[in-house]
Every structure is written in C-alpha cells, then in structure tokens.
Design a protein around this motif. Structure first.
Motif, PDB file in Angstrom:
ATOM      1  N   GLN A 219      10.431  -5.941  -8.663  1.00  0.00           N
ATOM      2  CA  GLN A 219       9.765  -6.729  -7.623  1.00  0.00           C
ATOM      3  C   GLN A 219       8.737  -5.866  -6.904  1.00  0.00           C
ATOM      4  O   GLN A 219       8.959  -4.688  -6.695  1.00  0.00           O
ATOM      5  N   GLY A 220       7.634  -6.492  -6.503  1.00  0.00           N
ATOM      6  CA  GLY A 220       6.647  -5.821  -5.669  1.00  0.00           C
ATOM      7  C   GLY A 220       5.612  -5.004  -6.409  1.00  0.00           C
ATOM      8  O   GLY A 220       4.790  -4.349  -5.777  1.00  0.00           O
ATOM      9  N   ALA A 221       5.621  -5.044  -7.744  1.00  0.00           N
ATOM     10  CA  ALA A 221       4.665  -4.241  -8.502  1.00  0.00           C
ATOM     11  C   ALA A 221       3.344  -4.960  -8.714  1.00  0.00           C
ATOM     12  O   ALA A 221       2.357  -4.345  -9.100  1.00  0.00           O
ATOM     13  N   ASP A 222       3.310  -6.255  -8.439  1.00  0.00           N
ATOM     14  CA  ASP A 222       2.118  -7.022  -8.768  1.00  0.00           C
ATOM     15  C   ASP A 222       1.038  -7.001  -7.700  1.00  0.00           C
ATOM     16  O   ASP A 222      -0.133  -7.112  -8.007  1.00  0.00           O
ATOM     17  N   LYS A 223       1.402  -6.839  -6.446  1.00  0.00           N
ATOM     18  CA  LYS A 223       0.390  -6.849  -5.383  1.00  0.00           C
ATOM     19  C   LYS A 223       0.477  -5.556  -4.590  1.00  0.00           C
ATOM     20  O   LYS A 223       1.525  -5.204  -4.066  1.00  0.00           O
ATOM     21  N   GLN A 224      -0.661  -4.876  -4.515  1.00  0.00           N
ATOM     22  CA  GLN A 224      -0.728  -3.617  -3.790  1.00  0.00           C
ATOM     23  C   GLN A 224      -1.942  -3.612  -2.880  1.00  0.00           C
ATOM     24  O   GLN A 224      -2.961  -4.207  -3.207  1.00  0.00           O
ATOM     25  N   ASN A 225      -1.809  -2.919  -1.735  1.00  0.00           N
ATOM     26  CA  ASN A 225      -2.932  -2.824  -0.819  1.00  0.00           C
ATOM     27  C   ASN A 225      -3.233  -1.381  -0.417  1.00  0.00           C
ATOM     28  O   ASN A 225      -4.073  -1.138   0.413  1.00  0.00           O
ATOM     29  N   ASN A 226      -2.498  -0.416  -0.982  1.00  0.00           N
ATOM     30  CA  ASN A 226      -2.682   1.012  -0.714  1.00  0.00           C
ATOM     31  C   ASN A 226      -2.449   1.390   0.737  1.00  0.00           C
ATOM     32  O   ASN A 226      -2.862   2.461   1.169  1.00  0.00           O
ATOM     33  N   VAL A 227      -1.810   0.526   1.513  1.00  0.00           N
ATOM     34  CA  VAL A 227      -1.464   0.859   2.892  1.00  0.00           C
ATOM     35  C   VAL A 227       0.011   1.220   2.948  1.00  0.00           C
ATOM     36  O   VAL A 227       0.384   2.319   3.341  1.00  0.00           O
ATOM     37  N   LEU A 228       0.854   0.299   2.541  1.00  0.00           N
ATOM     38  CA  LEU A 228       2.286   0.556   2.448  1.00  0.00           C
ATOM     39  C   LEU A 228       2.814  -0.308   1.313  1.00  0.00           C
ATOM     40  O   LEU A 228       3.225  -1.439   1.518  1.00  0.00           O
ATOM     41  N   ASP A 229       2.741   0.223   0.110  1.00  0.00           N
ATOM     42  CA  ASP A 229       3.188  -0.505  -1.063  1.00  0.00           C
ATOM     43  C   ASP A 229       4.639  -0.158  -1.348  1.00  0.00           C
ATOM     44  O   ASP A 229       5.018   1.018  -1.347  1.00  0.00           O
ATOM     45  N   THR A 230       5.437  -1.177  -1.574  1.00  0.00           N
ATOM     46  CA  THR A 230       6.833  -0.960  -1.927  1.00  0.00           C
ATOM     47  C   THR A 230       7.169  -1.773  -3.163  1.00  0.00           C
ATOM     48  O   THR A 230       6.662  -2.877  -3.350  1.00  0.00           O
ATOM     49  N   ALA A 231       8.014  -1.212  -3.986  1.00  0.00           N
ATOM     50  CA  ALA A 231       8.474  -1.901  -5.182  1.00  0.00           C
ATOM     51  C   ALA A 231       9.955  -1.606  -5.361  1.00  0.00           C
ATOM     52  O   ALA A 231      10.451  -0.552  -4.930  1.00  0.00           O
TER      53      ALA A 231
END
Length: 151
Positions: free
Chosen positions: A88-100
C-alpha cells in the motif's frame, strides 16, 4: 454588442466549460484537456468496424513490486518477495512525506522469522521507488511491525 455583454457572455461560457470538465471526473477531464477521446459509447451499428481492444487490467502494487524484484533482485530478495501479500502507498508520492506498507505472510513479529527478510524487502523497495523523504514499513501476517527503512 457592447463590451459588458461580451464579458458577461465570455464568463458564462467559461463557467459552463469548467463545470462540464469538472463533472467528467479526473481521468476524462485530463484526456479532454489533452484533446483525447472520452466517449465510452460503442460505435454506431453498421459498418465493419473492429471492436476496440480491451484494456489490460492494471496489476496491483504487490504484483508490480514482486515483478520488479523478480527482474532485478538478488535470490534472497526474490525469496522474501514471495511472502509479500499486499503493498500500500507505493502508487502516489509527493516527496514530502511518502509512506508505504508491505504486508507479508511471515508470523511471530520482530522475534519471528521475518526480521531478516523485512530488511531485504525494504532494500528492494528502495531500489523500486525513490523519494526524498520516504519510509516503508514491513508487517507480518498479524499486522505486527517487522521492520522499516527509508526509500
């Protein structure tokens, strides 16, 4: 036509266009803005037109991750990835606080069998996805923390 009438008419047209795009949904609005075809209707009857090709269903994040590890990973990473059940969480990233999150079928929490493979999975995930400020967490079958790492 006076200048005020032209401005009012332009404003009304602009609001109608924006409202129409907003009602389409994100994907269709983006396609329309790019000049793409958004029609979902079948072709008119008659003629010998071929059926449009069916879109291939998108692989889940876990399947995408496993495929990456299978192609690029070490034998130990491949073995660890075979225990992945969900990502989960690998599809959308913003380079601020990415979690997967990576969920596995390992059992026993930190004291169980999955602590070493969790480190391998976090390392493989960091090879797969990059972020300026990302954190990936690996869980066992009961949802207990196995490990985490930056990506």
């Amino acid at each position: 036509m006076g200048i005020k009438t032209k401005i009012a008419l332009g404003t009304v047209v602009g609001v109608v266009v924006i409202g129409g795009l907003a009602s389409l949904g994100d994907d269709q609005a983006a396609d329309t803005a790019k000049g793409g075809d958004t029609s979902n209707s079948a072709p008119a009857s008659g003629g010998d037109k071929a059926e449009p090709a069916q879109e291939k269903p998108k692989a889940s994040q876990a399947e995408q991750f496993k495929a990456f590890v299978e192609e690029n990973g070490t034998p130990k990473e491949k073995e660890a990835a075979s225990h992945v059940t969900k990502v989960q969480g690998a599809d959308k990233q913003n380079n601020v606080l990415d979690t997967a999150d990576i969920h596995t079928d390992y059992t026993g929490g930190v004291m169980g069998e999955g602590l070493g493979p969790a480190k391998l999975l976090t390392s493989a995930f960091a090879d797969w996805k990059q972020s300026k400020n990302g954190l990936v967490t690996v869980y066992d079958a009961d949802g207990e923390l196995l490990g985490n790492g930056e990506f």
